[in-house]
Scaffold this motif. Structure first.
Motif, PDB file in Angstrom:
ATOM      1  N   ASP A  27      -7.667  -1.313  10.265  1.00 35.12           N
ATOM      2  CA  ASP A  27      -8.684  -1.434   9.218  1.00 35.12           C
ATOM      3  C   ASP A  27      -9.135  -0.051   8.752  1.00 35.12           C
ATOM      4  O   ASP A  27      -9.295   0.189   7.559  1.00 35.12           O
ATOM      5  CB  ASP A  27      -9.890  -2.233   9.729  1.00 35.12           C
ATOM      6  N   TYR A  28      -9.339   0.871   9.745  1.00 44.31           N
ATOM      7  CA  TYR A  28      -9.732   2.240   9.381  1.00 44.31           C
ATOM      8  C   TYR A  28      -8.681   2.851   8.468  1.00 44.31           C
ATOM      9  O   TYR A  28      -8.985   3.400   7.422  1.00 44.31           O
ATOM     10  CB  TYR A  28      -9.846   3.125  10.637  1.00 44.31           C
ATOM     11  N   LEU A  29      -7.406   2.747   8.912  1.00 45.07           N
ATOM     12  CA  LEU A  29      -6.344   3.396   8.149  1.00 45.07           C
ATOM     13  C   LEU A  29      -6.176   2.766   6.779  1.00 45.07           C
ATOM     14  O   LEU A  29      -5.947   3.459   5.796  1.00 45.07           O
ATOM     15  CB  LEU A  29      -5.029   3.327   8.925  1.00 45.07           C
ATOM     16  N   PHE A  30      -6.331   1.415   6.740  1.00 43.53           N
ATOM     17  CA  PHE A  30      -6.236   0.730   5.444  1.00 43.53           C
ATOM     18  C   PHE A  30      -7.311   1.285   4.514  1.00 43.53           C
ATOM     19  O   PHE A  30      -7.046   1.623   3.354  1.00 43.53           O
ATOM     20  CB  PHE A  30      -6.433  -0.782   5.643  1.00 43.53           C
ATOM     21  N   THR A  31      -8.551   1.407   5.028  1.00 41.95           N
ATOM     22  CA  THR A  31      -9.655   1.902   4.208  1.00 41.95           C
ATOM     23  C   THR A  31      -9.390   3.334   3.763  1.00 41.95           C
ATOM     24  O   THR A  31      -9.584   3.664   2.583  1.00 41.95           O
ATOM     25  CB  THR A  31     -10.978   1.848   5.016  1.00 41.95           C
ATOM     26  N   ILE A  32      -8.902   4.178   4.706  1.00 42.71           N
ATOM     27  CA  ILE A  32      -8.641   5.578   4.352  1.00 42.71           C
ATOM     28  C   ILE A  32      -7.578   5.666   3.262  1.00 42.71           C
ATOM     29  O   ILE A  32      -7.759   6.330   2.247  1.00 42.71           O
ATOM     30  CB  ILE A  32      -8.203   6.380   5.607  1.00 42.71           C
ATOM     31  N   VAL A  33      -6.455   4.944   3.469  1.00 42.99           N
ATOM     32  CA  VAL A  33      -5.362   5.002   2.484  1.00 42.99           C
ATOM     33  C   VAL A  33      -5.837   4.444   1.147  1.00 42.99           C
ATOM     34  O   VAL A  33      -5.539   4.995   0.081  1.00 42.99           O
ATOM     35  CB  VAL A  33      -4.110   4.239   2.993  1.00 42.99           C
ATOM     36  N   PHE A  34      -6.640   3.361   1.198  1.00 41.66           N
ATOM     37  CA  PHE A  34      -7.104   2.755  -0.047  1.00 41.66           C
ATOM     38  C   PHE A  34      -8.058   3.704  -0.780  1.00 41.66           C
ATOM     39  O   PHE A  34      -7.973   3.869  -1.994  1.00 41.66           O
ATOM     40  CB  PHE A  34      -7.779   1.415   0.245  1.00 41.66           C
ATOM     41  N   LEU A  35      -8.963   4.354  -0.019  1.00 37.09           N
ATOM     42  CA  LEU A  35      -9.886   5.310  -0.651  1.00 37.09           C
ATOM     43  C   LEU A  35      -9.109   6.476  -1.257  1.00 37.09           C
ATOM     44  O   LEU A  35      -9.410   6.930  -2.361  1.00 37.09           O
ATOM     45  CB  LEU A  35     -10.903   5.833   0.372  1.00 37.09           C
ATOM     46  N   GLY A 202       1.000   0.626  -0.391  1.00 39.94           N
ATOM     47  CA  GLY A 202       1.126   1.533   0.758  1.00 39.94           C
ATOM     48  C   GLY A 202       0.074   1.226   1.814  1.00 39.94           C
ATOM     49  O   GLY A 202       0.382   1.151   3.002  1.00 39.94           O
ATOM     50  N   ALA A 203      -1.178   1.022   1.365  1.00 40.64           N
ATOM     51  CA  ALA A 203      -2.277   0.748   2.302  1.00 40.64           C
ATOM     52  C   ALA A 203      -2.011  -0.558   3.059  1.00 40.64           C
ATOM     53  O   ALA A 203      -2.216  -0.636   4.274  1.00 40.64           O
ATOM     54  CB  ALA A 203      -3.593   0.675   1.555  1.00 40.64           C
ATOM     55  N   ILE A 204      -1.515  -1.571   2.321  1.00 39.79           N
ATOM     56  CA  ILE A 204      -1.248  -2.861   2.973  1.00 39.79           C
ATOM     57  C   ILE A 204      -0.110  -2.711   3.986  1.00 39.79           C
ATOM     58  O   ILE A 204      -0.181  -3.221   5.105  1.00 39.79           O
ATOM     59  CB  ILE A 204      -0.913  -3.948   1.917  1.00 39.79           C
ATOM     60  N   VAL A 205       0.934  -1.950   3.582  1.00 40.61           N
ATOM     61  CA  VAL A 205       2.073  -1.753   4.496  1.00 40.61           C
ATOM     62  C   VAL A 205       1.609  -1.009   5.753  1.00 40.61           C
ATOM     63  O   VAL A 205       1.924  -1.399   6.883  1.00 40.61           O
ATOM     64  CB  VAL A 205       3.223  -0.995   3.787  1.00 40.61           C
ATOM     65  N   VAL A 206       0.807   0.064   5.540  1.00 40.75           N
ATOM     66  CA  VAL A 206       0.301   0.844   6.681  1.00 40.75           C
ATOM     67  C   VAL A 206      -0.480  -0.065   7.619  1.00 40.75           C
ATOM     68  O   VAL A 206      -0.303  -0.059   8.839  1.00 40.75           O
ATOM     69  CB  VAL A 206      -0.590   2.005   6.180  1.00 40.75           C
ATOM     70  N   ARG A 207      -1.338  -0.904   7.038  1.00 42.88           N
ATOM     71  CA  ARG A 207      -2.170  -1.807   7.848  1.00 42.88           C
ATOM     72  C   ARG A 207      -1.282  -2.762   8.663  1.00 42.88           C
ATOM     73  O   ARG A 207      -1.477  -2.964   9.851  1.00 42.88           O
ATOM     74  CB  ARG A 207      -3.092  -2.600   6.913  1.00 42.88           C
ATOM     75  N   TYR A 208      -0.266  -3.314   7.952  1.00 43.46           N
ATOM     76  CA  TYR A 208       0.608  -4.285   8.604  1.00 43.46           C
ATOM     77  C   TYR A 208       1.360  -3.635   9.768  1.00 43.46           C
ATOM     78  O   TYR A 208       1.389  -4.164  10.885  1.00 43.46           O
ATOM     79  CB  TYR A 208       1.590  -4.848   7.566  1.00 43.46           C
ATOM     80  N   VAL A 209       1.956  -2.435   9.481  1.00 43.83           N
ATOM     81  CA  VAL A 209       2.769  -1.758  10.503  1.00 43.83           C
ATOM     82  C   VAL A 209       1.900  -1.388  11.706  1.00 43.83           C
ATOM     83  O   VAL A 209       2.262  -1.640  12.862  1.00 43.83           O
ATOM     84  CB  VAL A 209       3.446  -0.496   9.908  1.00 43.83           C
ATOM     85  N   ILE A 210       0.705  -0.817  11.412  1.00 37.77           N
ATOM     86  CA  ILE A 210      -0.157  -0.380  12.521  1.00 37.77           C
ATOM     87  C   ILE A 210      -0.630  -1.584  13.322  1.00 37.77           C
ATOM     88  O   ILE A 210      -0.684  -1.556  14.544  1.00 37.77           O
ATOM     89  CB  ILE A 210      -1.353   0.411  11.976  1.00 37.77           C
ATOM     90  N   GLN A 211      -0.972  -2.664  12.598  1.00 38.99           N
ATOM     91  CA  GLN A 211      -1.444  -3.870  13.288  1.00 38.99           C
ATOM     92  C   GLN A 211      -0.362  -4.389  14.238  1.00 38.99           C
ATOM     93  O   GLN A 211      -0.635  -4.713  15.388  1.00 38.99           O
ATOM     94  CB  GLN A 211      -1.750  -4.933  12.245  1.00 38.99           C
TER      95      GLN A 211
END
Ligand SMILES: Nc1nc2c(ncn2[C@@H]2O[C@H](COP(=O)(O)OP(=O)(O)OP(=O)(O)O)[C@@H](O)[C@H]2O)c(=O)[nH]1
Length: 378
Positions: A27-35, A202-211
């Motif tokens: 969630d943190y990374l998703f927020t960071i990438v999205f911001l 990208g943010a969604i992919v990052v979130r998915y991969v990290i999750q």
């Protein structure tokens, strides 16, 4: 034993804490990438807007030069007022042409910002030749600024923002180029949407991969925290987790539950004589032998260096005695070969029947005491 309980508690807390962090990480990374995406999108918009302004400046400067070529021999009266009589229609035609082709208007004002000459349409704010533009404050400020400071200035009309630039034709006449800037929202262009879409994906992919990875990591770290790497048996913590379910089942309790502890005799001596690797091999072999003897549903763990603890279900006391004797005599008779040499190995073993509401920790204390008092193999 108090130490043991503390160990279990801190292992629990550590796994829980690191679990919480790894759960929140996607969630943190998703927020960071999205911001970051939003910031990049805003930069794309600002840069697009700057391009639009630069384009407008270039257009205004080109149109001014174009008209200048046509009125380079502008006549003046004795007071330096421009005389347009001769080529008037030709200049209007050129101005009209430039307006339609380059979307940029041209008009000439005097030093008092009075409109002297314009194309065939009405001037800015519907003004006409001879009208003082000083009556239109927004326009007056912009015209004064470009006449005095040069460069460009902007003013707002109902249709939008205009950018103007000037070129002095004579001491009393200034040519103004006037282009309307595209509306601000046209800067939300292709690059903005592309950045936003790519960034969001990208943010969604990052979130998915990290999750996905953190779920795997949690599972692995939980497994690592409850499994003894040498024997692959559960460790103390694993034993506690696995036995909890059995111990909390009244039916199992009423059928009878036993704790059995086995200790390798003289492992210290073996280590000294044959080396630690040989000692490890012995531990592994004893673990495998006990595991082989225990029914699958019974839980066996490596309790400490040379001690194994088992939770054994539903056996009568005489049977558990026989059961313990069988394990120890089998292991004691077994050939343990180290570097081609037969190693005499024995274990001592003790058991304890859990009473109906007895706590695991106090039962283990009693059992270990019993084992310490067991001098030889049962
Ligand atoms: N090779 C090896 N040795 C270990 C391991 N864990 C503990 N030990 C050793 O096992 C020995 C246990 O010592 P003690 O508790 O005195 O047990 P012991 O030498 O078997 O003596 P008794 O149990 O009284 O017969 C120590 O020397 C530890 O260093 C291990 O993972 N590998």
């Amino acid at each position: 034993m108090a130490n043991h309980n503390n160990e279990i508690h801190s292992a629990h807390t550590q796994t829980k804490d690191s679990g919480d962090v790894s759960r929140k990480l996607p969630d943190y990374l998703f927020t960071i990438v999205f911001l970051l995406t939003l910031v990049l999108s805003c930069i794309a918009v600002l840069s697009e807007r700057q391009h639009q302004i630069n384009d407008a400046k270039r257009d205004v400067s080109i149109t001014i030069r174009l008209l200048q070529d046509h009125i380079s021999d502008l006549q003046h009266d004795e007071a330096w007022r421009p005389i347009f009589s001769k080529d008037k229609q030709h200049i209007i035609n050129v101005m009209d042409h430039i307006r339609t082709e380059l979307n940029c208007r041209l008009y000439i004002v005097d030093e008092n910002s009075t409109l002297l000459f314009k194309d065939s349409l009405l001037g800015p704010f519907g003004s006409d030749n001879g009208q003082q533009l000083t009556l239109i404050p927004a326009l007056r400020n912009a015209i004064e600024s470009v006449i005095i400071n040069g460069g460009t200035a902007t003013y707002k009309e109902s249709s939008g923002t205009h950018l103007i630039s000037s070129l002095p034709l004579s001491p009393r006449a200034t040519l103004i180029g006037d282009a309307q800037l595209p509306a601000w929202y046209t800067a939300f262009s292709y690059s903005f949407f592309i950045t936003l879409i790519i960034g969001t994906i990208g943010a969604i992919v990052v979130r998915y991969v990290i999750q996905k990875n953190s779920r795997l990591w949690r599972r692995q770290s939980l497994a690592q925290s409850i499994i003894d790497p040498l024997t692959s048996l559960p460790n103390r913590r694993g034993f506690e987790l696995l036995s909890k379910q059995v111990l909390s089942c009244p039916e199992q309790r009423s059928k009878g539950l036993y704790l059995v502890v086995a200790n390798i005799n003289n492992l210290h001596g073996m280590n000294t004589q044959y080396g630690l690797d040989a000692g490890d091999t012995l531990i592994r072999q004893v673990a495998a032998s006990i595991r082989h003897y225990l029914p699958k549903e019974d839980i066996l763990c490596r309790w400490s260096g040379d001690e194994f603890l088992a939770l054994v279900r539903s056996r009568e006391l005489n049977t558990i005695d026989t059961f313990c004797r069988n394990i120890s005599s089998t292991i004691n008779k077994q050939d343990f070969i180290l570097s081609g040499e037969r190693v005499p190995l024995s274990i001592k073993i003790a058991d304890h029947k859990l009473s109906a509401d007895e706590q695991l920790s106090s039962a283990i204390v009693k059992l270990i005491d019993k084992l310490r008092n067991t001098k030889h193999a049962v």
